[in-house]
Scaffold this motif. Structure first.
Motif, mmCIF file in Angstrom:
data_model
loop_
_atom_site.group_PDB
_atom_site.id
_atom_site.type_symbol
_atom_site.label_atom_id
_atom_site.label_comp_id
_atom_site.label_asym_id
_atom_site.label_seq_id
_atom_site.Cartn_x
_atom_site.Cartn_y
_atom_site.Cartn_z
ATOM 1 N N PRO A 103 33.002 50.390 44.930
ATOM 2 C CA PRO A 103 32.514 50.823 43.606
ATOM 3 C C PRO A 103 33.337 51.968 43.022
ATOM 4 C CG PRO A 103 30.689 50.560 45.142
ATOM 5 C CD PRO A 103 31.941 50.438 45.950
ATOM 6 N N ARG A 105 36.470 52.631 43.622
ATOM 7 C CA ARG A 105 37.763 52.068 43.174
ATOM 8 C C ARG A 105 37.585 51.397 41.809
ATOM 9 N NH1 ARG A 105 41.524 53.815 46.446
ATOM 10 N NH2 ARG A 105 41.188 53.532 48.664
ATOM 11 N N ILE A 106 36.509 50.640 41.691
ATOM 12 C CA ILE A 106 36.248 49.937 40.428
ATOM 13 C C ILE A 106 36.052 50.935 39.286
ATOM 14 C CG2 ILE A 106 34.498 48.542 39.226
ATOM 15 C CD1 ILE A 106 34.187 46.960 41.873
ATOM 16 N N PHE A 107 35.395 52.056 39.584
ATOM 17 C CA PHE A 107 35.133 53.037 38.524
ATOM 18 C C PHE A 107 36.344 53.943 38.273
ATOM 19 C CE2 PHE A 107 30.406 53.030 40.085
ATOM 20 C CZ PHE A 107 30.319 51.685 39.757
ATOM 21 N N MET B 1 44.370 47.840 49.545
ATOM 22 C CA MET B 1 43.077 47.230 49.861
ATOM 23 C C MET B 1 43.119 45.756 49.431
ATOM 24 S SD MET B 1 39.363 48.875 49.191
ATOM 25 C CE MET B 1 39.159 48.733 47.439
ATOM 26 N N ILE B 198 28.660 45.014 40.795
ATOM 27 C CA ILE B 198 28.887 46.442 41.057
ATOM 28 C C ILE B 198 29.277 47.155 39.749
ATOM 29 C CG2 ILE B 198 30.482 48.048 42.213
ATOM 30 C CD1 ILE B 198 30.469 46.137 44.618
ATOM 31 N N GLY B 199 29.823 46.387 38.824
ATOM 32 C CA GLY B 199 30.205 46.989 37.542
ATOM 33 C C GLY B 199 31.678 46.835 37.203
ATOM 34 N N ALA B 200 32.348 45.916 37.936
ATOM 35 C CA ALA B 200 33.773 45.706 37.661
ATOM 36 C C ALA B 200 33.951 44.963 36.342
ATOM 37 C CB ALA B 200 34.404 44.902 38.791
ATOM 38 N N PHE B 204 39.708 44.859 35.545
ATOM 39 C CA PHE B 204 39.941 45.368 36.903
ATOM 40 C C PHE B 204 40.286 44.213 37.839
ATOM 41 C CE2 PHE B 204 38.498 46.333 41.196
ATOM 42 C CZ PHE B 204 39.109 47.547 41.442
#
Lengths: 219, 290
Positions: A103, A105-107, B1, B198-200, B204
């Motif tokens: 999360p 990383r995504i943010f 990653m 998650i909110g991606a 992204f």
């Protein structure tokens, strides 16, 4: 923060799962959501995180009517929530550390902050020795804690947990609940879906109960 | 990653891209070398003509004993647009004809005189032709540029063919990227779903795919370029011996900095175009899904 007004939820071509559901979860709350298996607990949580949209009624999230939220805005709203899925939904080719860091990383959080916070949180949930393990090498309870850590790492305003104690024994279930209590103490609003009556009795929080497609509220 | 499982598509994409970049580089190099060689050849022959003077020793003016060759040379000396001329020695002419005619026959043939002329400008050829025709209608001029006209067409055709090959490799490469990206999206459907929850944002996810594609394409580019360079070195050696004789042509020496720049654009542009195509593919796919 979360307000349902006469909401009906149904999957395409099927009978309604929930009808005429109304409730209001304000700031600083900790609620249990209970009901028998298949009662519609997961569907209600899904409606909150906009995995499904109501066929009738109005859902208001963080002061926004979700029918007015565009597709592009959905990620921004979801970023204010942490979700613990019943089946964990961990990414199996990422290590425990990477799953929890996802999360952030995504943010777009800085790597230095991620490197500091992730091991701290995993230590806190008792997985400090499993940072570089893959989820598949962990027990159900450990995976559950990774899922919780991932859900709370970005300090969400609202935490939704779907049967977070469903795959663990009573001792671990108690530990997880104390973990949620601690999170609540630090300011996270929590809604836990569970059919575990023992938990409801042991932890004295308000309960939303689903019976016969209707929601009732009890303190 | 490594968020996504892409090992299978990476392997497929890696091979395809290496092969396409390798082929494209060969096509670009062959196009460059053939253009350079032909330009060199054409510039060497552009103003060059050969005059054939039949019966060169025939006396055309009995009083002065002037031969046809003498008179021809007189005209040439008087012609203003001639830079230089050389009368080929009999030995040189025999050497030219030798592979075509038997030695015994060669002895009995009355060979014409051959005069190689470099003109100051090619458009003065008709005037020279007229001047010589006045002397004898048997004398004829052979323009080297016209002689190589069919070769020029062949070179031009080859150049177009190389361009088509580059275009095809680019097309195959981009289609392969789209295919690999779609395969990757299908394999990682659940992971993408989790990321969305998650909110991606789609951006992204697209960037994550682009990073993967860039890594694969960067490596493929390096492999394809290394293979192509190896092939060039081998061909350089083989071509010298096979067609031009040792020391006659050096492919690498012929290619200048500009040509190298164009050449290096291939391994650079394929990955760059690749990440654009990957990004657009992911965004299009996810928009359709949402």
């Amino acid at each position: 923060m979360v307000r349902f007004e006469n909401v009906e939820i149904r999957y395409r071509g099927k009978e309604a799962i929930l009808t005429d559901v109304s409730f209001d979860l304000g700031e600083g709350n900790f609620h249990f959501l209970t009901g028998k298996s298949g009662a519609g607990k997961s569907s209600l949580l899904k409606a909150i995180y906009m995995g499904i949209f109501p066929s009738k009624g109005k859902i208001n999230l963080f002061g926004r009517d979700i029918s007015s939220i565009t597709k592009k805005e959905i990620p921004e709203i979801r970023r204010r929530m942490g979700i613990v899925f019943q089946d964990f939904r961990l990414i199996n080719n990422l290590t425990v550390r990477e799953n929890v860091a996802l999360p952030l990383r995504i943010f777009g959080t800085k790597s230095s902050i991620i490197r500091r916070h992730v091991p701290e949180l995993l230590e806190w949930v008792g997985l400090g020795d499993h940072l570089d393990d893959l989820p598949t090498s962990l027990s159900g309870g450990q995976q559950q804690r990774v899922a919780i850590a991932r859900a709370v790492i970005a300090r969400p305003v609202l935490l939704l947990a779907d049967e977070p104690t469903g795959n663990v024994d009573d001792t671990i279930a108690d530990r997880l609940l104390y973990l949620f209590k601690e999170l609540h103490r630090t300011g996270t609003n929590i809604l836990i879906a569970t059919h575990n009556e023992n938990l409801l009795q042991k932890f004295d929080y308000p309960v939303l109960r689903i019976e016969d497609r209707k929601l009732s509220f009890s303190d | 990653m490594r968020i996504f499982k892409l090992a299978g598509s990476n392997f497929f994409l890696g091979w395809i891209m290496s092969s396409m970049i390798y082929l494209a580089l060969l096509a670009v190099l062959f196009s460059t070398v053939s253009t350079l060689s032909f330009d060199k050849w054409r510039s060497a022959t552009r103003d060059l003509v050969t005059i054939h003077v039949p019966k060169p020793a025939e006396i055309i003016d009995s009083d002065d004993g002037v031969t046809r060759l003498d008179e021809t040379l007189k005209i040439l000396r008087a012609f203003p647009d001639i830079e230089s001329f050389t009368v080929l020695e009999k030995n040189d002419i025999e050497r030219l004809i030798n592979p075509l005619v038997d030695k015994d026959i060669l002895k009995n043939i009355l060979l014409p005189a051959l005069i190689e002329i470099r003109l100051k400008r090619n458009n003065s050829l008709p005037d020279l032709n007229n001047a010589l025709k006045n002397l004898s209608t048997d004398i004829f001029i052979e323009s080297h540029a016209e002689l190589f006209l069919p070769d020029a067409k062949a070179f031009s055709g080859a150049k177009k063919l190389f361009s088509v090959i580059v275009g095809l490799t680019l097309f195959v490469a981009m289609i392969s990227i789209i295919f690999a990206v779609h395969a990757g999206l299908a394999i990682n459907r659940e992971t993408i779903q989790v990321m969305h929850l998650i909110g991606a944002k789609n951006g992204f996810i697209a960037r994550t795919f682009q990073k993967h594609v860039l890594k694969v394409l960067g490596f493929s580019s390096a492999c394809g370029t290394a293979l192509a360079m190896g092939t060039f070195f081998i061909l350089d050696r083989l071509l010298r011996v096979a067609f031009f004789g040792d020391g006659e042509i050096d492919i690498f020496k012929q290619i200048n900095l500009w040509d190298w720049t164009i050449f290096m654009l291939v391994p650079v542009s394929y990955p760059l175009l690749g990440i654009i195509v990957a990004g657009v593919s992911v965004l299009t796919f996810l928009r359709k899904q949402n």
